[in-house]
Scaffold this motif. Structure first.
Motif, PDB file in Angstrom:
ATOM      1  N   PRO A  89       5.939  -3.619  -2.981  1.00  0.00           N
ATOM      2  CA  PRO A  89       5.329  -4.083  -1.720  1.00  0.00           C
ATOM      3  C   PRO A  89       6.358  -4.755  -0.812  1.00  0.00           C
ATOM      4  CG  PRO A  89       4.741  -5.554  -3.512  1.00  0.00           C
ATOM      5  CD  PRO A  89       5.474  -4.394  -4.142  1.00  0.00           C
ATOM      6  N   TRP A  90       6.164  -4.592   0.491  1.00  0.00           N
ATOM      7  CA  TRP A  90       7.047  -5.197   1.492  1.00  0.00           C
ATOM      8  C   TRP A  90       6.216  -6.033   2.447  1.00  0.00           C
ATOM      9  CZ3 TRP A  90      12.387  -4.941   2.274  1.00  0.00           C
ATOM     10  CH2 TRP A  90      12.850  -5.467   3.485  1.00  0.00           C
ATOM     11  N   ASP A 138       5.646  -7.237   9.456  1.00  0.00           N
ATOM     12  CA  ASP A 138       5.951  -5.952   8.857  1.00  0.00           C
ATOM     13  C   ASP A 138       5.298  -5.875   7.479  1.00  0.00           C
ATOM     14  OD1 ASP A 138       7.465  -5.492  11.081  1.00  0.00           O
ATOM     15  OD2 ASP A 138       9.403  -5.697  10.081  1.00  0.00           O
ATOM     16  N   TYR A 139       4.688  -4.759   7.182  1.00  0.00           N
ATOM     17  CA  TYR A 139       4.010  -4.605   5.893  1.00  0.00           C
ATOM     18  C   TYR A 139       4.116  -3.148   5.438  1.00  0.00           C
ATOM     19  CZ  TYR A 139       0.473  -2.867   9.117  1.00  0.00           C
ATOM     20  OH  TYR A 139      -0.160  -2.189  10.112  1.00  0.00           O
ATOM     21  N   GLY A 140       4.074  -2.940   4.138  1.00  0.00           N
ATOM     22  CA  GLY A 140       4.134  -1.580   3.622  1.00  0.00           C
ATOM     23  C   GLY A 140       4.559  -1.562   2.179  1.00  0.00           C
ATOM     24  N   GLY A 141       5.043  -0.397   1.752  1.00  0.00           N
ATOM     25  CA  GLY A 141       5.484  -0.233   0.382  1.00  0.00           C
ATOM     26  C   GLY A 141       6.715   0.643   0.315  1.00  0.00           C
ATOM     27  N   ILE A 142       7.537   0.414  -0.708  1.00  0.00           N
ATOM     28  CA  ILE A 142       8.757   1.191  -0.927  1.00  0.00           C
ATOM     29  C   ILE A 142       8.620   1.904  -2.268  1.00  0.00           C
ATOM     30  CG2 ILE A 142      11.256   1.106  -1.212  1.00  0.00           C
ATOM     31  CD1 ILE A 142      11.232  -1.392   0.550  1.00  0.00           C
ATOM     32  N   GLY A 183      10.239   4.302   2.218  1.00  0.00           N
ATOM     33  CA  GLY A 183       9.424   3.203   2.723  1.00  0.00           C
ATOM     34  C   GLY A 183       8.439   3.668   3.778  1.00  0.00           C
ATOM     35  N   LEU A 184       7.188   3.246   3.647  1.00  0.00           N
ATOM     36  CA  LEU A 184       6.134   3.576   4.602  1.00  0.00           C
ATOM     37  C   LEU A 184       5.328   2.319   4.894  1.00  0.00           C
ATOM     38  CD1 LEU A 184       4.807   6.871   2.972  1.00  0.00           C
ATOM     39  CD2 LEU A 184       6.212   6.712   5.024  1.00  0.00           C
TER      40      LEU A 184
END
Length: 200
Positions: free
Chosen positions: A190-191, A174-178, A161-162
């Motif tokens: 997507p997160w 919180d936002y990002g991708g796994i 996860g980043l």
């Protein structure tokens, strides 16, 4: 840092202080509330309300956690677990017990975690490992990474996860991708999560 006790989801060695609390929501489905009972013990509860979308049962859980610090708070250690069940289902208990060690301060740190999960009476024969970190990038921003590695007798799975965190007073986004690794194909999950801090 109003959210030093967690990364995207995985805990750090730091805990909530007495009276601190937060509500976390991820993609509307994942809901969790946590509160600091003392400076060294916190507890949370969560639910995925599938019944709101026509389902007959929903996962629910509690998350107790003990945290310990060195004198300068340059390192912290956490011990806790997630203990859950699925409402309306028999023999549906699940969870994980874990330990986490964090090096660094509340704004810049790295955490190594190790846990053993279970479903019903069956415990995993191999541990789940996690590697997480956060770095403050400005007055309101953080870079976050959180990765997990699960091993079984015949296969292994990794999740990398980043992303980041943006803080607006008592609210953080919180936002990002796994990225799953070890399976077939490639993709990014997507997160997007919202956390509201309240209490002390």
């Amino acid at each position: 840092n109003p959210q030093e006790s967690r990364y995207f989801w995985a805990p750090s060695g730091y805990g909530l202080k007495k009276g601190e609390a937060y509500y976390q929501n991820v993609w509307l489905f994942f809901n969790q509330v946590a509160v600091g009972v003392t400076d060294n013990f916190s507890i949370g509860a969560g639910i995925v309300p599938i019944f709101l979308f026509g389902g007959s049962s929903s996962p629910i859980w509690i998350t107790p956690k003990f945290s310990f610090y060195d004198k300068e708070e340059s390192a912290s250690f956490g011990v806790g677990g997630l203990f859950g069940t699925v409402t309306g289902e028999e023999d549906s208990s699940f969870g994980i017990v874990y330990g986490s060690a964090t090096v660094g301060n509340r704004n810049k740190n790295f955490t190594f975690g190790l846990g053993y999960g279970y479903v019903g009476d069956d415990w995993a024969s191999h541990p789940t490992l996690s590697f997480s970190g956060m770095i403050r990038t400005g007055k309101q921003g953080y870079f976050i990474t959180a990765s997990y590695f699960v091993s079984a007798s015949d296969e292994s799975l990794g999740l990398i996860g980043l992303g980041g965190r943006r803080i607006f007073n008592s609210v953080s986004l919180d936002y990002g991708g796994i990225i799953p690794i070890g399976g077939d194909g490639f993709g990014i999950i997507p997160w997007l999560g919202l956390v509201v801090s309240f209490g002390k």
